[in-house]
Design an enzyme around this catalytic site. Sequence first.
Site, mmCIF file in Angstrom:
data_model
loop_
_atom_site.group_PDB
_atom_site.id
_atom_site.type_symbol
_atom_site.label_atom_id
_atom_site.label_comp_id
_atom_site.label_asym_id
_atom_site.label_seq_id
_atom_site.Cartn_x
_atom_site.Cartn_y
_atom_site.Cartn_z
ATOM 1 N N ARG A 167 0.857 -1.192 0.000
ATOM 2 C CA ARG A 167 0.000 0.000 0.000
ATOM 3 C C ARG A 167 0.886 1.232 0.000
ATOM 4 O O ARG A 167 2.105 1.140 0.105
ATOM 5 C CB ARG A 167 -1.016 -0.002 1.155
ATOM 6 N N ALA A 210 0.773 5.087 -2.221
ATOM 7 C CA ALA A 210 0.666 5.329 -3.660
ATOM 8 C C ALA A 210 1.913 4.916 -4.452
ATOM 9 O O ALA A 210 1.806 4.140 -5.418
ATOM 10 C CB ALA A 210 0.303 6.795 -3.894
ATOM 11 N N LYS A 243 -4.962 9.956 2.785
ATOM 12 C CA LYS A 243 -5.676 9.105 3.745
ATOM 13 C C LYS A 243 -6.736 9.873 4.512
ATOM 14 O O LYS A 243 -6.523 11.010 4.935
ATOM 15 C CB LYS A 243 -4.637 8.503 4.698
ATOM 16 N N ASP A 302 -2.104 10.746 -2.388
ATOM 17 C CA ASP A 302 -2.430 9.693 -3.361
ATOM 18 C C ASP A 302 -2.721 10.238 -4.746
ATOM 19 O O ASP A 302 -2.649 9.516 -5.737
ATOM 20 C CB ASP A 302 -3.615 8.877 -2.863
#
Length: 356
Positions: free
Chosen positions: A53, A55, A265, A254
């Site tokens: 996980r 980006a 997030k 992201d």
Amino acid sequence: MSKKILEYNTVSLIEEDLSVEIIDQTLLPGTVSLVRLKTAQEMWDAIYLLKVRGAPAIGVFAAYAIYVLAVDISKKTSDVESFYNEFLKEKEYLNSSRPTAVNLSWALSRMDNVCQNSLMEAVGQDNEVMIGRALSALHDEACTIQKEDIDMCRRIGENGLQFIKDGYGILTHCNAGQLATSKYGTATAPMYLAHERGMNIKVYADETRPLLQGARLTAFELSSAGIDVTLLCDNMSGALMRSGKVNAVFVGCDRVAANGDVANKIGTSVVAVLAKYYGIPFYVCAPSSTIDMNTKTGKDIKIEERPAKEVTELWYKSRMAPEGIGVFNPAFDVTDHSLITAIITENGIFTPEIID
Ligand code: MRU
């Protein structure tokens, strides 16, 4: 002596086993387990379940994954057209695993372009030669994407270091660290450099409900690097800022839209609003692979919704909410560019004024 977490690669290509190896991040910090993924389903699940996980790490992983799948396809067909059609199917499948981090589609498009170009360049040759050339180009492109990621993060660190002074308290949200990239991280890169250069910094890590990337990953990797890190629940950052202990906020992201709005997030925008209120600079660290000029504003960013049980059950011995209760569980939120002091990239610093 056992290896420290930062001595592992977040993502590696295992050539001899034709697989992509990752640290299963869902098991951290308790267990460091390296898993090798070979099938499209395993790779899709690894992204969706957040075994890999962050980006940039998702982008690097996707590049290696589509290379491994392309080699696999080449073992089943020697016809160029069916090779490329299968390649596209696997690419679209991987791309459907998570919608918000643009690095996923960015890396897969890069791999697709390289595949198409190498096939075109070899037109007129035998099918096997054409496919062989494409595989070799895909291999090199995936390795380049990973090398570039390391370089971009290092340069983000260098560009961001000017915003840190000796004795600073720095708040961060989620994990934009080495575990989310190939090395250094994005938001953590200036922190690692400050620490390397002997500055005394104190990092405050939001635990980051509901998947606890701050508690499980940021607190783990920074403390293992010898950085002074203190964990807090997400709803404590206002109290911390009011106490005067936070001099700057550094977060990753992201997707950066063309107008400078950023998705990161869930909870990031709350931190940004609080930072504005308390007059604390709010920095977003983003490699150029996270900037999406095709997305005009934050309103156009697709926000991933995740299963309710991440809020009601995960991490608890027994369910902590009434059966059947409705749950709002977006994985990301958008921070308006007006709340951002600067976006720190490998190529320089962008402020809202520059973007407007
Ligand atoms: O759901 P995750 O853990 O993939 O979310 C990660 C983040 O939001 C990070 O802050 C972001 O990807 C930047 S990583 C350098």
